[in-house]
Design an enzyme around this catalytic site. Structure first.
Site, PDB file in Angstrom:
ATOM      1  N   HIS A 179       0.825  -1.221   0.000  1.00 20.31           N
ATOM      2  CA  HIS A 179       0.000   0.000   0.000  1.00 20.31           C
ATOM      3  C   HIS A 179       0.855   1.264   0.000  1.00 20.31           C
ATOM      4  O   HIS A 179       0.368   2.334   0.346  1.00 20.31           O
ATOM      5  CB  HIS A 179      -0.968  -0.010   1.192  1.00 20.31           C
ATOM      6  CG  HIS A 179      -2.024  -1.078   1.082  1.00 20.31           C
ATOM      7  ND1 HIS A 179      -2.937  -1.355   2.075  1.00 20.31           N
ATOM      8  CD2 HIS A 179      -2.318  -1.954   0.085  1.00 20.31           C
ATOM      9  CE1 HIS A 179      -3.741  -2.346   1.686  1.00 20.31           C
ATOM     10  NE2 HIS A 179      -3.366  -2.724   0.493  1.00 20.31           N
TER      11      HIS A 179
ATOM     12  N   CYS B  51       4.855  19.497  -8.142  1.00 19.96           N
ATOM     13  CA  CYS B  51       5.931  18.688  -8.708  1.00 19.96           C
ATOM     14  C   CYS B  51       6.962  19.602  -9.371  1.00 19.96           C
ATOM     15  O   CYS B  51       6.587  20.429 -10.215  1.00 19.96           O
ATOM     16  CB  CYS B  51       5.340  17.715  -9.733  1.00 19.96           C
ATOM     17  SG  CYS B  51       6.603  16.799 -10.621  1.00 19.96           S
TER      18      CYS B  51
ATOM     19  N   GLY C 279      -1.660  -9.454  12.337  1.00 20.58           N
ATOM     20  CA  GLY C 279      -2.202  -8.114  12.609  1.00 20.58           C
ATOM     21  C   GLY C 279      -2.995  -7.512  11.476  1.00 20.58           C
ATOM     22  O   GLY C 279      -2.973  -6.304  11.292  1.00 20.58           O
TER      23      GLY C 279
ATOM     24  N   GLU D  93      -7.628 -11.185  17.771  1.00 17.32           N
ATOM     25  CA  GLU D  93      -9.049 -11.315  17.416  1.00 17.32           C
ATOM     26  C   GLU D  93      -9.222 -12.295  16.259  1.00 17.32           C
ATOM     27  O   GLU D  93      -8.299 -12.509  15.477  1.00 17.32           O
ATOM     28  CB  GLU D  93      -9.610  -9.955  16.947  1.00 17.32           C
ATOM     29  CG  GLU D  93      -9.380  -8.792  17.884  1.00 17.32           C
ATOM     30  CD  GLU D  93     -10.259  -8.840  19.108  1.00 17.32           C
ATOM     31  OE1 GLU D  93     -11.334  -9.460  19.037  1.00 17.32           O
ATOM     32  OE2 GLU D  93      -9.847  -8.283  20.149  1.00 17.32           O
TER      33      GLU D  93
HETATM   34  N1  APR Z   1      -0.972  -7.780  17.388  1.00 22.14           N
HETATM   35  C1  APR Z   1      -1.550  -8.425  16.353  1.00 22.14           C
HETATM   36  N2  APR Z   1      -2.724  -8.039  15.804  1.00 22.14           N
HETATM   37  C2  APR Z   1      -3.346  -6.976  16.336  1.00 22.14           C
HETATM   38  C3  APR Z   1      -2.808  -6.265  17.426  1.00 22.14           C
HETATM   39  C4  APR Z   1      -1.562  -6.709  17.961  1.00 22.14           C
HETATM   40  N3  APR Z   1      -0.972  -6.097  18.994  1.00 22.14           N
HETATM   41  N4  APR Z   1      -3.661  -5.257  17.725  1.00 22.14           N
HETATM   42  C5  APR Z   1      -4.677  -5.325  16.849  1.00 22.14           C
HETATM   43  N5  APR Z   1      -4.501  -6.373  16.019  1.00 22.14           N
HETATM   44  C6  APR Z   1      -5.347  -6.799  14.881  1.00 22.14           C
HETATM   45  C7  APR Z   1      -6.825  -6.507  15.015  1.00 22.14           C
HETATM   46  O1  APR Z   1      -7.480  -7.538  15.741  1.00 22.14           O
HETATM   47  C8  APR Z   1      -7.243  -6.461  13.537  1.00 22.14           C
HETATM   48  O2  APR Z   1      -7.612  -7.754  13.091  1.00 22.14           O
HETATM   49  O3  APR Z   1      -4.924  -6.071  13.756  1.00 22.14           O
HETATM   50  C9  APR Z   1      -5.988  -5.998  12.813  1.00 22.14           C
HETATM   51  C10 APR Z   1      -6.042  -4.592  12.261  1.00 22.14           C
HETATM   52  O4  APR Z   1      -7.022  -4.541  11.261  1.00 22.14           O
HETATM   53  P1  APR Z   1      -7.237  -3.229  10.341  1.00 22.14           P
HETATM   54  O5  APR Z   1      -7.255  -1.993  11.181  1.00 22.14           O
HETATM   55  O6  APR Z   1      -8.399  -3.512   9.461  1.00 22.14           O
HETATM   56  O7  APR Z   1      -5.874  -3.145   9.511  1.00 22.14           O
HETATM   57  P2  APR Z   1      -5.430  -3.865   8.173  1.00 22.14           P
HETATM   58  O8  APR Z   1      -5.882  -5.273   8.130  1.00 22.14           O
HETATM   59  O9  APR Z   1      -3.987  -3.561   8.025  1.00 22.14           O
HETATM   60  O10 APR Z   1      -6.235  -3.030   7.068  1.00 22.14           O
HETATM   61  C11 APR Z   1      -5.914  -3.242   5.725  1.00 22.14           C
HETATM   62  O11 APR Z   1      -7.274  -1.391   5.052  1.00 22.14           O
HETATM   63  O12 APR Z   1      -7.736   0.585   6.129  1.00 22.14           O
HETATM   64  C12 APR Z   1      -7.174   0.039   4.977  1.00 22.14           C
HETATM   65  O13 APR Z   1      -5.391   0.660   3.611  1.00 22.14           O
HETATM   66  C13 APR Z   1      -5.720   0.391   4.951  1.00 22.14           C
HETATM   67  O14 APR Z   1      -3.770  -1.019   4.769  1.00 22.14           O
HETATM   68  C14 APR Z   1      -5.021  -0.887   5.405  1.00 22.14           C
HETATM   69  C15 APR Z   1      -5.987  -1.972   4.941  1.00 22.14           C
END
Ligand code: APR
Length: 268
Positions: free
Chosen positions: A123, A152, A192, A220
């Site tokens: 990303h 730019c 995560g 989760e």
């Molecule tokens: N260790 C591991 N996992 C964790 C922790 C931790 N300490 N704390 C939270 N989590 C988990 C949550 O349970 C959740 O499942 O991390 C996840 C975060 O999910 P999102 O916020 O949806 O992040 P992500 O999956 O990276 O989102 C993907 O979506 O918002 C867009 O472009 C953005 O790159 C991002 C993409």
């Protein structure tokens, strides 16, 4: 009180034998570094906005200064953030597994700072800035005279963060490398991520179809939990060092040399 992490013996044996490992990470791995997730970052002045008002090409076309300022605020929030033991454990794995790739959805640059080298940023990276017209990465620019984002230096179009917005394609090379590595992996870690945003969320499914052992690290449940062979229900900063220590004893505590933070800060 620390949570004891139990790493199943069968997982240890499989990862010890694995030669082709892919890790997919998301916002959760940076949570313990204090990096707000995309939605958590919408606080204070930004609380009234919907992510789609701030992270789409049409939002930028409508109000480029608003979007530029939002990313400038997020970049500033990263100024004092450091990689955590989860990032370091993945950097150790990079050094230990013959064929390894880390595919991250995070734009915070913390994996590279922790020492990961075989890394694709699916990303983009919030520290980089590119031309909104030609997509050329730009290192230096003049402060704008008006109330618009900087321009730019090559073509005069507005500059924008080098991140992938909603409605945009992922960088072709990064995605191709991640897909290729997943399709021939014998082990994959999903760390995560809520595994809801595609195409990144498809990568562990490709690895599973290739016969890889699928390991999820997340406190989760996610849509991928059901296909995981092993689920470590713990924060990544605890689970990943424990996993690396169990599979490659003696290697988890040796931290990779961090790169200077200044390398992630765009120069003006
Ligand atoms: N260790 C591991 N996992 C964790 C922790 C931790 N300490 N704390 C939270 N989590 C988990 C949550 O349970 C959740 O499942 O991390 C996840 C975060 O999910 P999102 O916020 O949806 O992040 P992500 O999956 O990276 O989102 C993907 O979506 O918002 C867009 O472009 C953005 O790159 C991002 C993409």
């Amino acid at each position: 009180m620390s949570i004891p992490i139990v790493v199943p013996a069968e997982l240890v044996a499989r990862l010890r034998r694995a030669t082709r490992v892919v890790a997919l990470t998301g916002a959760g791995i940076s949570a313990e570094s204090g990096v707000p997730t995309f939605r958590d970052a919408l606080t204070g002045l930004w609380a009234k906005f919907d992510p789609r008002e701030l992270a789409t090409p049409s939002a930028f076309a409508r109000n480029p200064k608003l979007v530029w300022n939002w990313y400038a605020a997020r970049r500033a929030a990263l100024a004092n953030v450091e990689p955590n033991p989860g990032h370091v454990a993945l950097a150790r794995m990079d050094a230990l597994v013959p064929d390894f790739l880390l595919a991250t959805q995070n734009v915070d640059g913390l994996h590279a700072r922790a020492g990961s080298r075989r890394l694709v940023e699916l990303h983009g990276n919030i520290a980089r800035v590119k031309c909104s017209r030609e997509h050329r990465v730009v290192d230096t620019w003049d402060a704008p005279a008006d109330d618009d984002p900087p321009r730019c230096p090559h073509c005069g179009a507005f500059l924008r963060p080098d991140v992938v917005w909603f409605e945009e394609m992922l960088p072709e090379d990064a995605l191709a490398r991640a897909e290729d590595a997943s399709r021939r992996a014998d082990g994959t870690l999903v760390v995560g991520t809520s595994a809801e945003v595609y195409p990144a969320a498809a990568l562990p499914r490709y690895a599973r179809a290739a016969g890889a052992r699928v390991v999820e690290v997340n406190p989760e449940d996610t849509p991928l939990s059901g296909i995981a062979d092993d689920v470590l229900r713990a924060p990544a900063g605890l689970a990943l060092p424990a996993l690396v220590d169990a599979v490659w004893p003696g290697c988890a505590s040796a931290s990779a040399p961090p790169t200077p933070h200044a390398a992630d800060t765009p120069r003006r």
